[in-house]
Motif scaffolding. Structure first.
Motif, PDB file in Angstrom:
ATOM      1  N   CYS A   1       0.835  -1.210   0.000  1.00 47.77           N
ATOM      2  CA  CYS A   1       0.000   0.000   0.000  1.00 47.77           C
ATOM      3  C   CYS A   1       0.866   1.254   0.000  1.00 47.77           C
ATOM      4  O   CYS A   1       0.450   2.307  -0.423  1.00 47.77           O
ATOM      5  N   GLY A   2       2.079   1.124   0.496  1.00 46.60           N
ATOM      6  CA  GLY A   2       3.021   2.230   0.407  1.00 46.60           C
ATOM      7  C   GLY A   2       2.932   3.248   1.520  1.00 46.60           C
ATOM      8  O   GLY A   2       3.791   4.125   1.622  1.00 46.60           O
TER       9      GLY A   2
ATOM     10  N   CYS B   1       3.413   3.011   4.728  1.00 50.34           N
ATOM     11  CA  CYS B   1       4.512   2.948   5.700  1.00 50.34           C
ATOM     12  C   CYS B   1       5.866   3.154   5.041  1.00 50.34           C
ATOM     13  O   CYS B   1       6.867   3.356   5.719  1.00 50.34           O
TER      14      CYS B   1
ATOM     15  N   CYS C   1       4.669  -2.266   9.307  1.00 46.40           N
ATOM     16  CA  CYS C   1       4.073  -2.461   7.996  1.00 46.40           C
ATOM     17  C   CYS C   1       3.046  -3.563   8.168  1.00 46.40           C
ATOM     18  O   CYS C   1       3.354  -4.624   8.692  1.00 46.40           O
ATOM     19  N   ARG C   2       1.854  -3.281   7.749  1.00 44.03           N
ATOM     20  CA  ARG C   2       0.787  -4.259   7.997  1.00 44.03           C
ATOM     21  C   ARG C   2       0.481  -5.105   6.774  1.00 44.03           C
ATOM     22  O   ARG C   2      -0.342  -5.987   6.819  1.00 44.03           O
ATOM     23  N   CYS C   3       1.098  -4.802   5.626  1.00 44.77           N
ATOM     24  CA  CYS C   3       0.698  -5.607   4.468  1.00 44.77           C
ATOM     25  C   CYS C   3       1.862  -6.258   3.730  1.00 44.77           C
ATOM     26  O   CYS C   3       1.747  -7.388   3.286  1.00 44.77           O
ATOM     27  N   THR C   4       2.987  -5.586   3.569  1.00 41.49           N
ATOM     28  CA  THR C   4       4.047  -6.181   2.754  1.00 41.49           C
ATOM     29  C   THR C   4       4.645  -7.409   3.429  1.00 41.49           C
ATOM     30  O   THR C   4       4.988  -8.379   2.785  1.00 41.49           O
TER      31      THR C   4
HETATM   32  S1  FES Z   1       3.237  -1.152   2.509  1.00 44.10           S
HETATM   33 FE1  FES Z   1       1.296  -1.212   3.368  1.00 44.10          FE
HETATM   34  S2  FES Z   1       1.425  -0.942   5.494  1.00 44.10           S
HETATM   35 FE2  FES Z   1       3.376  -0.969   4.683  1.00 44.10          FE
END
Ligand code: FES
Ligand SMILES: Cc1cc2nc3c(=O)[nH]c(=O)nc-3n(C[C@H](O)[C@H](O)[C@H](O)COP(=O)(O)OP(=O)(O)OC[C@H]3O[C@@H](n4cnc5c(N)ncnc54)[C@H](O)[C@@H]3O)c2cc1C
Ligand code: FES
Length: 464
Positions: free
Chosen positions: A104-105, A107, A139-142
């Motif tokens: 998502c970018g 963070c 970071c919650r997604c990468t």
């Molecule tokens: S890239 Fe999405 S929370 Fe870090």
């Protein structure tokens, strides 16, 4: 007027409240929106920017740092990185792109700030150091693997950038109905403290920053201690080391590493690097929190504080400094000038254990510190201090009494642990119940025994 180098250019913040956070300033006043707001309390790292002082690149949380603190420094946000690398992405940016280190970018700019500061340092970079440098960034997604891979990939690729000569500092800023004092001598600091006893006395701002970022306070007068030469001194003698109250954890760490390794290990668990680059020993003591991490250690190490006012200086054992919940012996008009810690003598063993729900970036439920002198098998002296067990950091007299003069064995240690119930009546709160605190404090004595005896078993949850 507050002047600093921002993204390689001299910048002046005019008519802006000096307590505006750097995060609000760059986003709302300058539309540099690459720096993100996540938690606004130092926990997530989305706001990480790089501060350059005396040639050192340090990641800091822009959500806690007030722009008055930036006067005379250099700040680099994610937007400024290309400019310092001849218009190209810096190596850690390139590595993140190449290695898919972002989804998502949101963070990502914070990760870039933390890792860029790391890559520019003279540290020997290992996986452990990379993990430590990232402990303050969520970071919650990468997922962290590609981010850590990018850090490894960029390792050793230092950008050849000579920090700019920052503009001269101003000692007094008036703006938006506020005054921000930044004295550079102790005599000026104590005069200001006498004139404004109610002013915000600001060191690194990692506690006080929350008042401006979360509670939206706008203090009329701020007295910033970070430029006071006497409060930045580190003096080592044969018997002791003295840290000025405004020495940051990061500056103190190499000395503490050498002299009191377990204390250094514990300090590395105070917040994150971003917090330790701003936060100071004096702030941790002045804050007088019952769960502050350094006071129990300083108590058992017999540290002595120098307190300064216009009337002169006095010394007080740190053990006598904490009077009641958030109440200290500091008189109106006084400031903490320095903390003197005696060196350990032969035969003294020092250990400290922090008990918290997470290894990194967490406030202690209980913190225990221990300094024992053992002659042969006999404990000849014992100093035990706990945080999280009373309204103040406090020694455990009954626990100590159960050790002194006894043969040092696991049974003696366990028996001393039981005495925690005589020394302390901790509260229950969201971190831990009273009973848990008492049990864990007692059990830490057994851990101390096994630790000193080099028992080969895992004694704590460690990060891998
Ligand atoms: S890239 Fe999405 S929370 Fe870090
Ligand atoms: C995300 C996060 C994580 C944290 N994690 C931890 C942790 O794990 N363990 C821990 O112990 N703390 C933790 N803290 C709290 C904080 O970082 C520490 O207490 C730090 O040492 C405060 O230092 P500072 O210089 O930032 O203090 P400041 O915020 O500038 O000041 C703190 C207090 O000390 C007073 N003070 C400062 N300097 C002086 C002086 N010279 N004389 C008298 N009074 C003075 C101030 O007036 C204020 O009351 C954390 C904070 C954050 C935001
Ligand atoms: S916004 Fe989360 S650490 Fe600053």
């Amino acid at each position: 007027m507050i002047r600093f180098i921002l993204n390689s250019e001299e910048h002046a913040a005019e008519n802006v409240s000096p307590t505006t956070t750097m995060l609000d300033y760059v986003r709302s006043h300058l539309s540099l929106t690459g720096t993100k707001e996540g938690c606004a309390e130092g926990d997530c790292g989305a706001c990480t920017v790089v501060r350059v002082t005396d040639g050192r690149f340090e990641a800091v949380n822009a959500c806690l740092m007030q722009i008055g603190q930036a006067d005379g420094t250099e700040i680099i946000t994610v937007e400024g990185l290309k400019a310092i690398n001849g218009g190209e992405l810096v190596p850690i940016q390139e590595a993140m792109v190449r290695g898919d280190g972002t989804q998502c970018g949101f963070c990502t700019p914070g990760f870039i700030g933390a890792l860029f500061a790391l890559e520019q340092s003279d540290e020997k970079i290992s996986d452990e150091i990379i993990h430590e440098a990232l402990a303050g960034n969520l970071c919650r997604c990468t997922g962290y693997r590609p981010i850590v891979d990018a850090a490894r990939d960029a390792c050793g690729k230092i950008v050849d950038y000579t920090p700019q000569m920052p503009p001269g500092r101003t000692k007094e800023h008036h703006a938006a109905g506020q005054v921000f004092h930044a004295p550079d001598k102790l005599v000026e600091l104590t005069a200001l403290r006498a004139a404004y006893p109610e002013a915000m006395l600001l060191s690194g701002g990692t506690d006080l920053g929350l008042l401006v970022s979360k509670e939206k306070q706008r203090p009329d007068v701020v007295i910033h201690t970070a430029h006071v030469a006497e409060l930045q001194e580190i003096v080592e003698t044969e018997d002791a080391i003295t840290f000025g109250a405004s020495v940051s954890y990061s500056r103190a760490l190499p000395y503490i590493d050498r002299l009191y390794p377990p204390f250094a290990e514990m300090i590395r668990r105070i917040g994150s690097r971003q917090i330790r680059n701003l936060g100071t020993l004096g702030g941790n003591i002045g804050n007088a929190s019952p769960i502050g991490d350094t006071p129990p250690c300083l108590i058992v190490l017999e540290a002595v504080l120098s307190l300064a006012s216009q009337d002169g200086e006095r010394e007080i054992a740190i053990e006598d400094f904490f009077l009641d919940y958030r109440k200290t012996d500091l008189l109106p008009g006084e400031v903490i000038k320095s903390i003197c810690i005696p060196k350990l003598s032969d035969g003294q063993s020092f250990r400290t254990y922090k008990v918290s729900k997470r290894y990194d970036q967490d406030i202690s439920a209980v913190i225990g510190a221990f300094c024992l002198t053992i002659d042969g098998d006999i404990v000849t002296d014992a100093r035990i201090g706990f945080g999280g067990m009373a309204a103040t950091p406090k020694r455990g007299a009954a626990m100590e009494g159960a050790l002194i003069g006894k043969c040092w064995s696991e049974e003696t240690a366990a028996a001393a642990g039981v005495m925690a119930r005589q020394d302390y009546s901790p509260i229950s709160d969201h971190r831990a119940s009273s009973d848990y605190r008492l049990r864990v404090a007692g059990n830490l004595l057994t851990r101390l025994y096994r630790d000193l005896a080099d028992v080969e078993e895992t004694l704590e949850v460690v990060k891998l």
